[in-house]
Write an enzyme that holds these catalytic residues in place. Sequence first.
Site, PDB file in Angstrom:
ATOM      1  CG  HIS A 205      -0.116   0.203   2.528  1.00  0.00           C
ATOM      2  ND1 HIS A 205       0.630  -0.819   3.088  1.00  0.00           N
ATOM      3  CD2 HIS A 205       0.091   1.279   3.325  1.00  0.00           C
ATOM      4  CE1 HIS A 205       1.227  -0.381   4.178  1.00  0.00           C
ATOM      5  NE2 HIS A 205       0.930   0.895   4.343  1.00  0.00           N
ATOM      6  CG  ASP A 207       2.050   5.050   4.774  1.00  0.00           C
ATOM      7  OD1 ASP A 207       1.450   3.957   4.756  1.00  0.00           O
ATOM      8  OD2 ASP A 207       3.173   5.195   5.293  1.00  0.00           O
ATOM      9  CG  HIS A 262       5.347   1.171   2.511  1.00  0.00           C
ATOM     10  ND1 HIS A 262       4.831   2.339   1.961  1.00  0.00           N
ATOM     11  CD2 HIS A 262       4.814   1.084   3.751  1.00  0.00           C
ATOM     12  CE1 HIS A 262       4.045   2.920   2.835  1.00  0.00           C
ATOM     13  NE2 HIS A 262       4.001   2.176   3.929  1.00  0.00           N
ATOM     14  NE  ARG A 272       9.702  -4.597  11.144  1.00  0.00           N
ATOM     15  CZ  ARG A 272       8.906  -3.805  10.459  1.00  0.00           C
ATOM     16  NH1 ARG A 272       7.694  -4.211  10.103  1.00  0.00           N
ATOM     17  NH2 ARG A 272       9.300  -2.594  10.120  1.00  0.00           N
TER      18      ARG A 272
HETATM   19  C1  GA4 Z   1      -2.324   2.687   5.694  1.00  0.00           C
HETATM   20  C2  GA4 Z   1      -1.509   3.593   6.623  1.00  0.00           C
HETATM   21  C3  GA4 Z   1      -2.001   3.556   8.084  1.00  0.00           C
HETATM   22  O1  GA4 Z   1      -1.602   2.334   8.690  1.00  0.00           O
HETATM   23  C4  GA4 Z   1      -3.542   3.676   8.157  1.00  0.00           C
HETATM   24  C5  GA4 Z   1      -4.124   2.497   7.402  1.00  0.00           C
HETATM   25  C6  GA4 Z   1      -5.645   2.359   7.402  1.00  0.00           C
HETATM   26  C7  GA4 Z   1      -6.104   1.355   8.444  1.00  0.00           C
HETATM   27  O2  GA4 Z   1      -5.440   0.350   8.646  1.00  0.00           O
HETATM   28  O3  GA4 Z   1      -7.159   1.596   9.044  1.00  0.00           O
HETATM   29  C8  GA4 Z   1      -6.041   1.995   5.951  1.00  0.00           C
HETATM   30  C9  GA4 Z   1      -4.718   2.070   5.129  1.00  0.00           C
HETATM   31  C10 GA4 Z   1      -3.800   2.905   5.985  1.00  0.00           C
HETATM   32  C11 GA4 Z   1      -4.890   2.666   3.710  1.00  0.00           C
HETATM   33  C12 GA4 Z   1      -6.277   2.542   3.051  1.00  0.00           C
HETATM   34  C13 GA4 Z   1      -7.412   2.265   4.052  1.00  0.00           C
HETATM   35  C14 GA4 Z   1      -7.082   2.931   5.358  1.00  0.00           C
HETATM   36  C15 GA4 Z   1      -6.694   0.651   5.745  1.00  0.00           C
HETATM   37  C16 GA4 Z   1      -7.364   0.813   4.427  1.00  0.00           C
HETATM   38  C17 GA4 Z   1      -7.776  -0.179   3.681  1.00  0.00           C
HETATM   39  C18 GA4 Z   1      -3.999   3.822   9.619  1.00  0.00           C
HETATM   40  C19 GA4 Z   1      -4.009   4.771   7.270  1.00  0.00           C
HETATM   41  O4  GA4 Z   1      -4.268   5.916   7.583  1.00  0.00           O
HETATM   42  O5  GA4 Z   1      -4.186   4.310   5.977  1.00  0.00           O
END
Ligand code: GA4
Length: 330
Positions: A205, A207, A262, A272
């Site tokens: 994904h 961020d 990443h 981890r």
């Molecule tokens: C990825 C980055 C952060 O961990 C996060 C994730 C969020 C979640 O896990 O709730 C998201 C993911 C993240 C990207 C797209 C959406 C939102 C899960 C998901 C499928 C907390 C964030 O802000 O985006």
Amino acid sequence: MVVPSPTPLSTEKVRAVDLPIIDLSAQRSEVSKLIVKACDKFGFLKVINHGVPNHIIAKLEHEGLSFFAKPVPEKLRAGPANPFGYGCKTIGLNGDMGELEYLTLNTNPLSIAERSKTISDDPSKFSSIVSDYIEAVRGLGCELLDLMAEGLLVTDTSVFSRLIRDVDGDSVLRLNHYPPVQVDCKDMDTSHPHDNRNKVGFGEHSDPQILTLLRSNDVGGLQISIEDGVWIPVTPDPNAFCVNVGDMLQAMTNGRFVSVRHRALTNSCKSRMSVAFFGAPSLQTRIIAPPELVTPNRLSLYRPFTWAEYKKASYSLRLGDSRLELFRKC
Ligand code: GA4
């Protein structure tokens, strides 16, 4: 429900490249140039001599490890993660799964105080440790964003940092715990026994936010993808913060910096833990590149949008989807 693939990672290419390590105690103008160079090339970098005190990091890690060591029913009291709180294996709201457990926290002090009651037996201690960490790491994030603006020759050098300094900012703190996962020998390509021992802990994904600052223990797992299908392992370094450009910074730099995809793999024998601070603006912030980054040679790539719109789109899609494409001008 989406079942995580057994991840025969053997067909993927893994290339060893070391990310730039930038010493923040060096001369400012040099540091800003190096940061821009690293963001141009990788969208990822490591910083050392970052000024976040070790005791602040150590206390948060201790709290994280103590929480994850609790019996499951106790951890579940802090869940479900919708999106804040304790989550195990489920990621986001649309069926993504991973080999991890985590705690996501909204960085607003009142929300931390409330959430701490379900996380710790000493909520006021937990919330003060978390708040100290957030304050220190947000400060580092602001410093890095100012250095980026300086290196990009943007006149308003706080154009990026004031977004995450905002009291109404929507930043998130996330603690990820990847327990060791043994991979069945039958899932392994024995011709490359060292390439594919690890299952995906947190899938590929980018961020969504502006900037991510990540620390982990000395167990590797983070990989970045600069080129499609080629994964670069990031060597763990407990003395450094690993910093990456988020989708909002890609939009604000008009596509110059890229929010690189990443993922995190699990380790077959060690656990981890990573702690990520995702610096985000307030919901109503309009994401627009500063004028210096929009030129006749680099026309404006994205239509103006708010962080609230982007966040909504992110949560309505799957983890690996490319969301920024939806905001591109035709
Ligand atoms: C990825 C980055 C952060 O961990 C996060 C994730 C969020 C979640 O896990 O709730 C998201 C993911 C993240 C990207 C797209 C959406 C939102 C899960 C998901 C499928 C907390 C964030 O802000 O985006």
